[in-house]
Design an enzyme around this catalytic site. Structure first.
Site, PDB file in Angstrom:
ATOM      1  N   HIS A  95       2.067   7.409  -6.361  1.00  0.00           N
ATOM      2  CA  HIS A  95       0.756   7.554  -5.707  1.00  0.00           C
ATOM      3  C   HIS A  95      -0.038   6.260  -5.725  1.00  0.00           C
ATOM      4  O   HIS A  95      -0.991   6.118  -4.965  1.00  0.00           O
ATOM      5  CB  HIS A  95      -0.041   8.676  -6.390  1.00  0.00           C
ATOM      6  CG  HIS A  95       0.524  10.041  -6.155  1.00  0.00           C
ATOM      7  ND1 HIS A  95      -0.037  10.947  -5.294  1.00  0.00           N
ATOM      8  CD2 HIS A  95       1.634  10.643  -6.648  1.00  0.00           C
ATOM      9  CE1 HIS A  95       0.681  12.063  -5.275  1.00  0.00           C
ATOM     10  NE2 HIS A  95       1.709  11.899  -6.095  1.00  0.00           N
ATOM     11  N   ASP A 152      -5.796  -0.090  -3.899  1.00  0.00           N
ATOM     12  CA  ASP A 152      -5.722   1.370  -3.984  1.00  0.00           C
ATOM     13  C   ASP A 152      -4.454   1.834  -3.285  1.00  0.00           C
ATOM     14  O   ASP A 152      -4.138   1.325  -2.200  1.00  0.00           O
ATOM     15  CB  ASP A 152      -6.949   1.989  -3.288  1.00  0.00           C
ATOM     16  CG  ASP A 152      -7.391   3.294  -3.931  1.00  0.00           C
ATOM     17  OD1 ASP A 152      -6.538   3.990  -4.508  1.00  0.00           O
ATOM     18  OD2 ASP A 152      -8.591   3.610  -3.853  1.00  0.00           O
TER      19      ASP A 152
HETATM   20  P1  ADP Z   1      -8.106   8.247  -7.025  1.00  0.00           P
HETATM   21  O1  ADP Z   1      -6.939   9.171  -6.872  1.00  0.00           O
HETATM   22  O2  ADP Z   1      -7.766   6.858  -7.482  1.00  0.00           O
HETATM   23  O3  ADP Z   1      -9.235   8.818  -7.851  1.00  0.00           O
HETATM   24  P2  ADP Z   1      -8.683   8.866  -4.214  1.00  0.00           P
HETATM   25  O4  ADP Z   1      -9.801   8.367  -3.356  1.00  0.00           O
HETATM   26  O5  ADP Z   1      -7.343   8.803  -3.602  1.00  0.00           O
HETATM   27  O6  ADP Z   1      -8.764   8.033  -5.569  1.00  0.00           O
HETATM   28  O7  ADP Z   1      -8.947  10.370  -4.616  1.00  0.00           O
HETATM   29  C1  ADP Z   1     -10.124  10.725  -5.274  1.00  0.00           C
HETATM   30  C2  ADP Z   1     -10.369  12.225  -5.148  1.00  0.00           C
HETATM   31  O8  ADP Z   1     -11.346  12.578  -6.129  1.00  0.00           O
HETATM   32  C3  ADP Z   1     -10.925  12.614  -3.791  1.00  0.00           C
HETATM   33  O9  ADP Z   1     -10.381  13.845  -3.383  1.00  0.00           O
HETATM   34  C4  ADP Z   1     -12.430  12.741  -4.050  1.00  0.00           C
HETATM   35  O10 ADP Z   1     -13.078  13.726  -3.266  1.00  0.00           O
HETATM   36  C5  ADP Z   1     -12.489  13.142  -5.515  1.00  0.00           C
HETATM   37  N1  ADP Z   1     -13.707  12.582  -6.114  1.00  0.00           N
HETATM   38  C6  ADP Z   1     -14.059  11.303  -6.235  1.00  0.00           C
HETATM   39  N2  ADP Z   1     -15.278  11.172  -6.768  1.00  0.00           N
HETATM   40  C7  ADP Z   1     -15.749  12.409  -6.982  1.00  0.00           C
HETATM   41  C8  ADP Z   1     -16.959  12.967  -7.484  1.00  0.00           C
HETATM   42  N3  ADP Z   1     -17.995  12.223  -7.874  1.00  0.00           N
HETATM   43  N4  ADP Z   1     -17.049  14.293  -7.577  1.00  0.00           N
HETATM   44  C9  ADP Z   1     -16.024  15.078  -7.179  1.00  0.00           C
HETATM   45  N5  ADP Z   1     -14.866  14.626  -6.670  1.00  0.00           N
HETATM   46  C10 ADP Z   1     -14.725  13.317  -6.571  1.00  0.00           C
END
Ligand code: ADP
Length: 480
Positions: free
Chosen positions: A166, A373
């Site tokens: 991932h 990322d």
């Molecule tokens: P990573 O897997 O590195 O955290 P991604 O952007 O691929 O980054 O996925 C992040 C996920 O976490 C997304 O589905 C997003 O909606 C969720 N997310 C990120 N920040 C928050 C937050 N403050 N509250 C709830 N969900 C969050």
């Protein structure tokens, strides 16, 4: 007569999914996109999901706890504190995570963490082995479990085993800084299929295999260590249709009103990230500062709403980034705030998906600027949540895997504060027609390349690989 869905399931091998954490179907919405995609696949084919329970125990059981939920079996293992410290906090999150995101300066090499990581992988594989059937398709997820297939092969597993990374795959110069890179690369050749987020990741893996191990390439297949595997890009998607629906739900609408209230014509820029040094949040704050410096018409008119809940709070590098952010936001607000306006609003806690969807929709600009990322799902969620008749603009880092697919966003270099500031100003004044055109192009791709398409493409390819395995591999390529 057998219902069509069961007939379909009967023709397909059983799926065994393995990931660091297992999500119960009841918590699927909170578990995020991967949990939903895996549970859908398991429901359709019937299958088993295996991994860590999320619990620390003084004396972890050697056998998994098994729970049945309809056609899905969930099998979970506890870890001891020492195992968790070495495998998860240590090698996975203080070594592999920073290294694969090109942060050699933050990478901690500790032989004890590595030993613990290997031991946990072997212990988990040993516990899964008795639950396997001969024709299972096994799908392992992410950097916590790189050597899992090798550990299963040591148990004489003959099944098709696929792996999806991932996070990004690093350039060979970075990977080879890891004292154990040879062992880890060799262990990857126990898989039949390696899935990466982008073509660039595939290319870096191939470069490393060729340069360091004399691997031979033929199309998508790579032969080294006496084994042949397929390496391909499968960019992960979201359930865009569902996310767009969520953005119209009553909770989302309520959140939309809360963001828009008292802001009148102000431009809200939204940032949503786990609090992680790879997400480029300090650089983002600096870009907003640069916007305020360069364009006085933004004063009192533009607000960055940054939502960044603490993650991996036990890891020292994550405590440091939290302090740094609070300091930068404080400085910028101190410099520019007016009685009724602050340029940066920083919220340090998680929100529900519906709340997030409403906030995305209420924000004129989605600012997604990771320094590195694998994909970045927030960029995709921001687009899916927009009102197609009056959509916001996505400003996206070229270093997010998503930038490969989302070329109709405004693509920026997150290290270049001036360029990001200029892109934000362009987004502020973009015409409705251009916003609609860009959004329509992005949305068309999101709907086509969604979470279902991603998972089906991977599993179909994994099934296809079994045919290739019947052919003999070409002569062993020797490890350097
Ligand atoms: P990573 O897997 O590195 O955290 P991604 O952007 O691929 O980054 O996925 C992040 C996920 O976490 C997304 O589905 C997003 O909606 C969720 N997310 C990120 N920040 C928050 C937050 N403050 N509250 C709830 N969900 C969050």
């Amino acid at each position: 007569m057998t219902p069509p869905s069961l007939r379909k399931a009967a023709q397909r091998p059983r799926l065994v999914a393995v990931s660091n954490r297992v999500t119960h179907p009841r918590g699927a919405a909170r578990g995020g996109g991967l949990a939903v995609a895996l549970l859908d696949a398991l429901r359709e084919r019937g299958g088993l999901w295996f991994g860590w329970s999320g619990q620390i125990s003084d004396h972890p059981d050697t056998r998994p706890a098994v729970v049945e939920s309809g056609p899905i079996r969930l099998a979970t293992m506890d870890l001891s504190q020492a195992e968790h410290d070495a495998y998860y906090n240590g090698f996975a999150n203080r070594c592999l995570w920073p290294l694969f995101h090109l942060r050699l300066d933050l990478t901690a090499f500790d032989p004890q963490h590595y030993d613990g990581y290997m031991r946990v992988n072997r212990r988990l594989a040993g516990a899964l082995w008795p639950l396997l059937q001969d024709d299972d398709l096994i799908w392992i997820h992410d950097y916590h479990l790189l050597p899992f297939a090798e550990a299963l092969r040591e148990q004489r597993a003959k099944q098709q085993i696929g792996f999806f990374l991932h996070i990004p795959f690093p350039v060979p110069e970075m990977l080879t800084a890891l004292p154990h890179y040879r062992d880890l690369m060799r262990s990857l050749f126990s898989y039949d299929l390696l899935g990466f987020q982008t073509e660039d990741d595939v290319q870096r893996f191939r470069d490393c295999a060729v340069r360091e191990f004399g691997a031979q390439l033929r199309g998508d297949t790579i032969t080294a260590f006496g084994r042949r595997l397929t390496a391909r890009a499968f960019p992960i998607g979201i359930d865009a249709r569902e996310f767009a629906q969520i953005a119209g739900s009553p909770t989302a609408q309520q959140e939309f009103q809360r963001v828009r209230a008292h802001r009148e014509d102000r431009t809200v820029i939204v940032g949503v990230d786990r609090l992680d040094y790879t997400k480029g949040i300090p650089e983002r704050f600096r870009s907003v500062e640069c916007l305020l410096d360069r364009y006085p018409d933004t004063h009192g008119q533009v607000e960055l709403l940054q939502i960044a809940p603490t993650s991996r709070g036990e890891v020292p590098e994550y405590m440091a980034i939290r302090r740094e952010l609070e300091q930068i936001a404080g400085n910028i607000n101190g410099r520019y705030a007016q009685l009724d306006w602050e340029p940066i609003r920083y919220i340090n806690r998680p929100l529900g998906r519906r709340q997030l969807a409403g906030i995305y929709r209420a924000s004129r600009i989605g600012l997604v600027t990771p320094l590195r990322d694998g994909m970045n799902l927030v960029a995709k969620e921001y687009v899916a949540a927009q009102d197609p008749a009056d959509p916001g603009v996505l400003v996206l880092s070229r270093f997010a895997g998503a930038a490969r697919q989302m070329q109709s966003a405004l693509i920026v270099n997150p290290y270049d504060n001036t360029a990001v500031a200029d892109a934000l100003q362009t987004a502020r004044y973009m015409s409705l027609e251009e916003r609609r055109n860009r959004h329509a192009a992005l949305m068309r791709d999101l709907l086509r390349d969604d979470a279902d398409a991603w998972r089906e493409a991977f599993l179909e390819e994994l099934q296809r690989c079994s045919a290739q395995r019947e052919e003999p591999a070409s002569p062993t390529a020797q490890a350097a």
